[in-house]
Design a protein around this motif. Structure first.
Motif, PDB file in Angstrom:
ATOM      1  N   ALA A  83       0.798  -1.119   0.064  1.00  0.00           N
ATOM      2  CA  ALA A  83       0.082   0.133  -0.024  1.00  0.00           C
ATOM      3  C   ALA A  83       0.838   1.127  -0.013  1.00  0.00           C
ATOM      4  O   ALA A  83       0.546   2.172  -0.666  1.00  0.00           O
ATOM      5  CB  ALA A  83      -0.944  -0.061   1.058  1.00  0.00           C
ATOM      6  N   SER A  84       1.843   1.360   0.545  1.00  0.00           N
ATOM      7  CA  SER A  84       2.790   2.515   0.919  1.00  0.00           C
ATOM      8  C   SER A  84       4.214   2.081   0.811  1.00  0.00           C
ATOM      9  O   SER A  84       4.730   1.610  -0.323  1.00  0.00           O
ATOM     10  CB  SER A  84       2.387   3.544   1.931  1.00  0.00           C
ATOM     11  N   GLY A  86       5.629  -0.717   2.334  1.00  0.00           N
ATOM     12  CA  GLY A  86       5.779  -2.181   2.563  1.00  0.00           C
ATOM     13  C   GLY A  86       6.363  -2.468   3.921  1.00  0.00           C
ATOM     14  O   GLY A  86       7.099  -3.346   4.002  1.00  0.00           O
ATOM     15  N   ILE A  87       6.215  -1.551   4.902  1.00  0.00           N
ATOM     16  CA  ILE A  87       6.666  -1.775   6.207  1.00  0.00           C
ATOM     17  C   ILE A  87       6.168  -2.722   6.861  1.00  0.00           C
ATOM     18  O   ILE A  87       6.724  -3.657   7.571  1.00  0.00           O
ATOM     19  CB  ILE A  87       6.526  -0.470   6.931  1.00  0.00           C
ATOM     20  N   TYR A  92       6.465  -8.506   9.072  1.00  0.00           N
ATOM     21  CA  TYR A  92       6.241  -9.946   8.821  1.00  0.00           C
ATOM     22  C   TYR A  92       7.437 -10.624   8.520  1.00  0.00           C
ATOM     23  O   TYR A  92       7.670 -11.798   9.051  1.00  0.00           O
ATOM     24  CB  TYR A  92       5.318 -10.196   7.879  1.00  0.00           C
ATOM     25  N   ALA A 105      -4.446  -9.206   8.276  1.00  0.00           N
ATOM     26  CA  ALA A 105      -6.152  -9.136   7.665  1.00  0.00           C
ATOM     27  C   ALA A 105      -5.877  -9.817   6.225  1.00  0.00           C
ATOM     28  O   ALA A 105      -5.083  -9.579   5.359  1.00  0.00           O
ATOM     29  CB  ALA A 105      -6.506  -7.822   7.383  1.00  0.00           C
ATOM     30  N   ASN A 128      -1.035  -5.627   1.741  1.00  0.00           N
ATOM     31  CA  ASN A 128      -1.979  -4.462   1.296  1.00  0.00           C
ATOM     32  C   ASN A 128      -3.065  -4.232   2.072  1.00  0.00           C
ATOM     33  O   ASN A 128      -3.793  -5.062   2.693  1.00  0.00           O
ATOM     34  CB  ASN A 128      -2.208  -4.984   0.017  1.00  0.00           C
ATOM     35  N   SER A 129      -3.821  -2.962   1.830  1.00  0.00           N
ATOM     36  CA  SER A 129      -4.793  -2.448   2.604  1.00  0.00           C
ATOM     37  C   SER A 129      -6.080  -3.291   2.058  1.00  0.00           C
ATOM     38  O   SER A 129      -6.432  -3.151   0.998  1.00  0.00           O
ATOM     39  CB  SER A 129      -5.016  -1.127   2.637  1.00  0.00           C
ATOM     40  N   LYS A 130      -7.069  -3.473   3.125  1.00  0.00           N
ATOM     41  CA  LYS A 130      -8.484  -4.109   2.680  1.00  0.00           C
ATOM     42  C   LYS A 130      -9.181  -2.771   3.387  1.00  0.00           C
ATOM     43  O   LYS A 130      -9.479  -2.952   4.591  1.00  0.00           O
ATOM     44  CB  LYS A 130      -8.846  -5.336   3.395  1.00  0.00           C
ATOM     45  N   TYR A 131      -9.869  -2.046   2.614  1.00  0.00           N
ATOM     46  CA  TYR A 131     -10.756  -0.926   3.059  1.00  0.00           C
ATOM     47  C   TYR A 131     -11.891  -1.343   3.401  1.00  0.00           C
ATOM     48  O   TYR A 131     -13.121  -1.075   2.720  1.00  0.00           O
ATOM     49  CB  TYR A 131     -10.702   0.235   2.005  1.00  0.00           C
ATOM     50  N   SER A 134     -12.705  -5.525   9.293  1.00  0.00           N
ATOM     51  CA  SER A 134     -11.978  -7.128   9.438  1.00  0.00           C
ATOM     52  C   SER A 134     -12.659  -7.562  10.625  1.00  0.00           C
ATOM     53  O   SER A 134     -12.374  -6.896  11.758  1.00  0.00           O
ATOM     54  CB  SER A 134     -10.648  -6.875   9.255  1.00  0.00           C
ATOM     55  N   ILE A 181      -2.697   3.966  10.653  1.00  0.00           N
ATOM     56  CA  ILE A 181      -3.381   5.190  10.802  1.00  0.00           C
ATOM     57  C   ILE A 181      -4.791   4.730   9.926  1.00  0.00           C
ATOM     58  O   ILE A 181      -4.820   4.130   9.160  1.00  0.00           O
ATOM     59  CB  ILE A 181      -2.622   6.279  10.061  1.00  0.00           C
ATOM     60  N   HIS A 183      -8.654   5.996   8.547  1.00  0.00           N
ATOM     61  CA  HIS A 183     -10.112   7.046   8.460  1.00  0.00           C
ATOM     62  C   HIS A 183     -11.352   6.276   8.751  1.00  0.00           C
ATOM     63  O   HIS A 183     -12.302   7.303   8.597  1.00  0.00           O
ATOM     64  CB  HIS A 183      -9.834   7.989   7.355  1.00  0.00           C
ATOM     65  N   GLY A 275       1.560   4.018   8.472  1.00  0.00           N
ATOM     66  CA  GLY A 275       0.616   4.664   7.502  1.00  0.00           C
ATOM     67  C   GLY A 275       1.125   5.063   6.407  1.00  0.00           C
ATOM     68  O   GLY A 275       2.442   5.119   6.023  1.00  0.00           O
ATOM     69  N   ASP A 276       0.352   5.718   5.570  1.00  0.00           N
ATOM     70  CA  ASP A 276       0.908   6.354   4.096  1.00  0.00           C
ATOM     71  C   ASP A 276       1.526   7.670   4.973  1.00  0.00           C
ATOM     72  O   ASP A 276       0.999   8.409   5.790  1.00  0.00           O
ATOM     73  CB  ASP A 276      -0.315   6.871   3.228  1.00  0.00           C
TER      74      ASP A 276
END
Ligand SMILES: Cc1cc2nc3c(=O)[nH]c(=O)nc-3n(C[C@H](O)[C@H](O)[C@H](O)COP(=O)(O)OP(=O)(O)OC[C@H]3O[C@@H](n4cnc5c(N)ncnc54)[C@H](O)[C@@H]3O)c2cc1C
Length: 395
Positions: A83-84, A86-87, A92, A105, A128-131, A134, A181, A183, A275-276
């Motif tokens: 997503a940003s 890869g941290i 992991y 997730a 990667n982000s799952k918006y 969860s 982070i 929203h 976060g980003d």
């Protein structure tokens, strides 16, 4: 009878359910798809363990970040597909290399998102982000044994989930809490309805989903559905009218508690926050590209030592930044997402149509377009006058 957090504050973390000695709490979707606890009053012995376990009713300890870093995974491919920066993937890898335990997730075949143990899943599924909301229910029973085993335990989750895990486990030397982070999260039933509707409209069979497709650049937020062979079946962003994306990124469709979020603030209840990186370079110059860069906020001394270990391992590159820079850059580190008039419309329609996301969002977007047209025509005379005056001045 125990008084659990109401819909305004309950995040659905399920900590209450986990501590109930009578197993009389279940997590159920309400009429508009929001997962909330429900108590079977015939079994409840009123011990109130659930109330004590609730992070919404018992505020956790918050700490102001002591330092901020711009950071990314040194593995270029991981950085490209994350997503940003890869941290999370680098963490992991570090945990796996050190025989530790971690969670993340994962999206299942029905597009439900569940929190799973990292050791049981492959990297791809967890990255990667799952918006969407969860479900953390299945992970809790693995946490105490993992902590007791004494190995490194790294719990990554949304801030409200991290607060739930922390309330449940307490603090231990071998546990690192990491929050993202955030929203807000959309009830998962809206996502499932949206995918079903796209499958029907486009006559496709979606097998996988990405909210930030690497093929399109993860910073461009393409909502992408893939077929069995990872072929792209559908890929759109908010600017193309992608409805789930619009509802999510413009904060129309979150759970009610997200608009009253206790965690959308500078102070954190985790060891580190990722976060980003928004606002990079605004408070001090930087000599690197801002593409796929994560922010790391270090909130505790344990977090500080962990980030140092990660950097020393060579898995991530870190650059110290002014502590306030990412906080000024991201409103989610200052206050919860606001309730706009579109959110208020959404609330009305989602109730009226019994949780039917597609109908509710269509109505909201229609009303928004109508409002914008009215504003345009209202402002037209003033705009024309301004233009004429400008032309006269130019002469
Ligand atoms: C719902 C949501 C809202 C977000 N809002 C913001 C925001 O407003 N501002 C901002 O800077 N960043 C936000 N993020 C974080 C951002 O999307 C990236 O996850 C973050 O930058 C880390 O990126 P990465 O490249 O290190 O890791 P990634 O590869 O993105 O790894 C993501 C990590 O997040 C976990 N994760 C993904 N989806 C979920 C979920 N639904 N529930 C729990 N854990 C999950 C994964 O298990 C993994 O540990 C949000 C993330 C989510 C899930």
């Amino acid at each position: 009878m125990p008084q659990l957090a109401t819909k305004k504050d309950c995040t659905g973390c399920s900590a209450c359910k986990q501590v109930c000695p009578k197993h009389c709490i279940s997590m159920c979707e309400d009429a508009v798809g929001v997962v909330l606890p429900s108590i079977d009053t015939s079994l409840c012995i009123e011990c109130k363990a659930c109330e004590r376990a609730c992070p919404a009713l018992n505020a956790p300890e918050f700490k102001s970040p002591r330092s901020s870093f711009a950071a990314w995974a040194t593995d270029k491919e991981i950085r490209r597909i994350s997503a940003s920066g890869g941290i999370a993937s680098a963490i992991y890898k570090y945990v796996a290399d050190n025989d530790g335990f971690s969670i993340g997730a994962v999206t299942d075949d029905e597009f439900r998102v569940k929190i799973k143990s990292f050791t049981l899943q492959d990297q791809d599924a967890i990255r990667n982000s799952k918006y969407t909301f969860s479900d953390a229910q299945e992970i809790y029973h693995m946490l105490r044994p993992a902590v007791k085993a004494g190995d490194l335990v790294v719990l990554i989750g949304l801030p409200c989930q991290t607060a739930g895990y922390r309330k449940y486990l307490g603090d231990h030397d071998n546990v690192i809490y990491i929050d993202l982070i955030c929203h807000g999260v959309t009830p998962n039933s809206y996502l499932r309805q949206h995918i079903k509707s796209l499958e029907t409209q486009l006559n496709i069979d979606a097998h996988r989903l990405s909210f930030r497709a690497p093929e399109k650049g993860t910073a461009n937020y393409y909502f992408t559905l893939y077929g069995k062979d990872r072929d792209i079946l559908y890929s759109k962003r908010s600017a193309d009218g992608e409805k789930y994306n619009l509802a999510f990124h413009r904060s129309y469709s979150y759970r009610e508690n997200c608009y009253h979020c206790h965690y959308a603030r500078r102070e954190r209840c985790s060891d580190i926050t990722i976060g980003d990186y928004h606002g990079l370079g605004e408070m001090a110059p930087c000599d690197f590209s801002d593409e796929n860069v994560s922010v790391i906020l270090v909130n505790t001394s344990k977090g500080e030592a962990f980030v140092k270990r990660l950097a020393d391992s060579g898995l991530i590159e870190i650059h110290c930044r002014p502590t306030d820079e990412p906080i000024k850059g991201d409103l989610q580190l200052q206050r919860p997402s606001p309730k706009t008039c579109e959110r208020i419309d959404f609330e009305k329609y989602i109730e009226k149509y019994g949780g039917d996301f597609e109908t509710a969002i269509d109505k909201v977007l229609l009303l928004k377009a109508r409002r914008e047209r009215i504003t345009f025509f209202r402002q037209l005379p003033r705009r024309i006058i301004r233009k004429i005056l400008k032309m006269l001045k130019l002469r």
